[in-house]
Design a protein around this motif. Structure first.
Motif, short mmCIF file in Angstrom:
data_model
loop_
_atom_site.label_atom_id
_atom_site.label_comp_id
_atom_site.label_asym_id
_atom_site.label_seq_id
_atom_site.Cartn_x
_atom_site.Cartn_y
_atom_site.Cartn_z
N HIS A 1 -2.10 -0.89 15.15
CA HIS A 1 -1.01 -1.01 16.14
C HIS A 1 -0.66 0.35 16.76
O HIS A 1 0.17 0.41 17.65
CB HIS A 1 0.23 -1.62 15.48
N ASP B 1 5.66 0.02 3.38
CA ASP B 1 6.39 -0.61 4.48
C ASP B 1 6.79 -2.04 4.14
O ASP B 1 7.46 -2.70 4.92
CB ASP B 1 5.53 -0.59 5.76
N PHE C 1 7.96 5.30 11.39
CA PHE C 1 6.59 5.48 11.91
C PHE C 1 6.64 5.74 13.41
O PHE C 1 7.67 5.50 14.05
CB PHE C 1 5.69 4.28 11.56
N ASP C 2 5.55 6.24 13.95
CA ASP C 2 5.45 6.63 15.36
C ASP C 2 4.96 5.41 16.15
O ASP C 2 3.75 5.18 16.26
CB ASP C 2 4.45 7.80 15.45
N ASP D 1 3.46 9.13 9.42
CA ASP D 1 4.76 8.59 9.01
C ASP D 1 5.64 9.70 8.45
O ASP D 1 6.84 9.78 8.74
CB ASP D 1 4.58 7.52 7.91
N ASP E 1 3.43 2.85 18.27
CA ASP E 1 2.30 2.88 19.23
C ASP E 1 1.69 4.27 19.39
O ASP E 1 0.88 4.50 20.29
CB ASP E 1 2.73 2.35 20.60
N ASN F 1 -2.22 6.53 8.18
CA ASN F 1 -0.87 6.67 8.76
C ASN F 1 0.04 7.58 7.96
O ASN F 1 1.11 7.94 8.43
CB ASN F 1 -0.19 5.30 8.81
N GLY G 1 -2.23 -1.51 9.30
CA GLY G 1 -1.14 -1.25 10.25
C GLY G 1 -1.51 -0.26 11.34
O GLY G 1 -0.95 -0.30 12.45
N GLY H 1 -4.61 2.00 6.61
CA GLY H 1 -3.30 1.89 5.97
C GLY H 1 -2.70 3.29 5.88
O GLY H 1 -3.02 4.16 6.69
N GLY H 2 -1.85 3.51 4.88
CA GLY H 2 -1.36 4.87 4.65
C GLY H 2 -2.55 5.80 4.49
O GLY H 2 -2.64 6.86 5.12
N GLY I 1 0.81 -1.22 0.00
CA GLY I 1 0.00 0.00 0.00
C GLY I 1 0.83 1.26 0.00
O GLY I 1 2.05 1.21 -0.20
N THR I 2 0.17 2.38 0.23
CA THR I 2 0.85 3.68 0.16
C THR I 2 1.95 3.83 1.20
O THR I 2 2.84 4.65 1.02
CB THR I 2 -0.15 4.84 0.38
N SER I 3 1.90 3.08 2.29
CA SER I 3 2.94 3.20 3.32
C SER I 3 4.28 2.68 2.82
O SER I 3 5.32 3.03 3.37
CB SER I 3 2.55 2.44 4.58
N1 LIG Z 1 3.41 -0.51 16.20
C1 LIG Z 1 2.97 0.46 15.40
N2 LIG Z 1 2.74 1.70 15.89
C2 LIG Z 1 2.29 2.71 15.11
N3 LIG Z 1 2.04 2.57 13.79
C3 LIG Z 1 2.24 1.35 13.23
C4 LIG Z 1 2.70 0.24 13.98
N4 LIG Z 1 2.79 -0.83 13.15
C5 LIG Z 1 2.40 -0.40 11.92
N5 LIG Z 1 2.09 0.92 11.95
C6 LIG Z 1 1.66 1.78 10.87
O1 LIG Z 1 1.09 1.01 9.84
C7 LIG Z 1 1.63 1.38 8.58
C8 LIG Z 1 1.55 0.22 7.61
O2 LIG Z 1 0.21 -0.14 7.49
P1 LIG Z 1 -0.33 -0.92 6.21
O3 LIG Z 1 -1.68 -1.42 6.56
O4 LIG Z 1 0.69 -1.88 5.76
O5 LIG Z 1 -0.47 0.28 5.19
P2 LIG Z 1 -0.35 0.26 3.60
O6 LIG Z 1 -1.51 -0.56 3.11
O7 LIG Z 1 -0.43 1.69 3.23
O8 LIG Z 1 0.98 -0.38 3.30
C9 LIG Z 1 3.04 1.84 8.90
O9 LIG Z 1 3.52 2.72 7.92
C10 LIG Z 1 2.83 2.52 10.25
O10 LIG Z 1 2.42 3.85 10.08
#
Ligand SMILES: Nc1ncnc2c1ncn2[C@@H]1O[C@H](COP(=O)(O)OP(=O)(O)O)[C@@H](O)[C@H]1O
Ligand SMILES: [Mg+2]
Length: 366
Positions: free
Chosen positions: A296, A15, A208-209, A197, A211, A193, A293, A169-170, A11-13
């Motif tokens: 979390h 990660d 990422f921040d 982020d 928690d 997020n 994500g 997600g992002g 996704g956009t994150s």
């Molecule tokens: N422990 C955590 N604390 C805070 N944010 C978290 C944690 N774990 C994951 N994230 C957030 O979740 C994002 C990834 O989420 P995800 O569902 O994979 O998004 P995408 O679909 O955009 O890839 C990370 O970029 C981060 O911002």
């Protein structure tokens, strides 16, 4: 025919690539294995640049990214199969979302571009691969997004209960499964997020921040929050979808945020995500099932819960699916739909003129 499918999603994150091996029954599924596959740092850098800068989207660079992201998605699928100890010949198809470089469904010439060449994946895995899931819906006048709602409906709909599936997600998106049986609706609510982020990346060099710990140290600035919430995206009626090309640091910089404490901006960005998400949900839900994500991020989830009194907010785990794998499983499901000649979009969500069988099918090459 086997009913095993692989879903690949990033996704956009950015990660990492989420990969899931899934067996589908008529109305049920079983996740056999999952794998999170990181982008090599240089490739992630190139992708981030291509998303940010139009100059980094030269034809040669996009073609190179298309191939290299394809190779990385292939590696994700191969590692997944190794972990599962499953032979590729028993997998019917891979559904690969790819990595979005640009999402412009409202442009005069609308498009949504994902890199990650399905032919590369099909050639090297020997598994038929479906990619480019968004274009058909856009050609039918839709947003091409969000695409998970049809899967959410299939798995999570519960007659008599207004259930909202919230993916943080992002970007955040909601799917509204109406207890009265009326058409499922849904849309992107705005940032999840992505701004959190980006802001912690700028000020602390962190991805990422964790928690929501940094946001929890700041104070929400309500004047800034109101100005951010006044962006026309939030009040626009669905169908609507958005991305990193809109909600990014350049967008944030238009609000003269330099005068505020960085931790206060982080807190305010958390409130922006939470308020825009809950404004979309309030009045529409008995129950909210959360995935992505952002679940979390404890501080963000606390804010979301606080703003939905009387609503049951829980992880999708309570309905049988780990919140970290919902999106990848959705693309395995979309591959299953396409393989069986069934539509994967919901016109009431995307605004398309009718349902469509989604994606380009790249036949396995042996
Ligand atoms: N422990 C955590 N604390 C805070 N944010 C978290 C944690 N774990 C994951 N994230 C957030 O979740 C994002 C990834 O989420 P995800 O569902 O994979 O998004 P995408 O679909 O955009 O890839 C990370 O970029 C981060 O911002
Ligand atoms: Mg991700």
């Amino acid at each position: 025919m086997s009913d095993l499918y692989i879903g690949l999603m990033s996704g956009t994150s950015m990660d990492g690539i989420d990969a899931a091996l899934v067996r589908f029954g008529d109305a049920s599924l079983e996740v056999l294995e999952t794998h999170e596959h990181a982008y090599p740092a240089p490739l992630r850098e190139r992708l981030a640049e291509a998303i940010r800068l139009s100059s980094a989207r030269s034809l040669a660079n996009v073609e190179s990214l298309h191939r290299n992201v394809g190779l990385c998605f292939r590696d994700a699928a191969m590692t997944l199969l190794e972990k599962a100890n499953v032979d590729q010949s028993s997998v019917t198809a891979i559904g690969s979302h790819g990595q979005t470089i640009r999402h412009e469904p409202n442009a005069p010439e609308p498009y949504s571009l994902q890199v990650g060449d399905g032919t590369v994946i099909a050639a090297d895995t020997g598994i038929t691969t479906i990619s480019d899931f968004r274009t058909a819906d856009i050609e039918l006048g839709g947003q091409g997004a969000p695409l998970a709602p049809a899967f959410h409906e299939w798995l999570f709909r519960r007659p008599g209960t207004d259930r909202v599936i919230l993916n943080v997600g992002g970007i955040s998106n909601v799917t509204m499964l109406h207890g009265d049986g009326s058409d499922t609706t849904g849309f992107d609510t705005g940032p999840g997020n992505t701004l959190l982020d980006a802001w912690i990346g700028r000020h602390r060099g962190e991805a990422f921040d964790r928690d929501g710990g940094w946001a929890a140290q700041g104070q929400v600035n309500n004047i800034l929050l109101e100005r951010l919430l006044a962006d026309p995206y939030f009040a626009a009626p669905p169908p609507k979808s958005t991305g990193f090309e809109y909600f990014n640091l350049e967008w944030l910089d238009t609000f003269d945020i330099g005068e505020h404490e960085p931790a206060d901006v982080q807190a305010t960005l958390g409130a922006l995500s939470a308020n825009s998400i809950t404004d979309a949900i309030r009045g529409n839900a008995d129950e909210v099932l959360v995935c992505g994500g952002g679940i979390h991020n404890r501080e963000l989830m606390r804010r979301i819960r606080d703003r939905l009194p009387g609503v049951d907010v829980a992880a999708t785990t309570s309905a049988g699916l780990d919140p970290d794998w919902v999106e990848a499983v959705a693309f395995a499901w979309l591959a299953m739909r396409t393989t069986r000649g069934l539509p994967g979009n919901l016109p009431a969500v995307t605004g398309a003129s009718h349902p469509a069988v989604l994606g380009i099918t790249h036949r396995a090459i042996w």
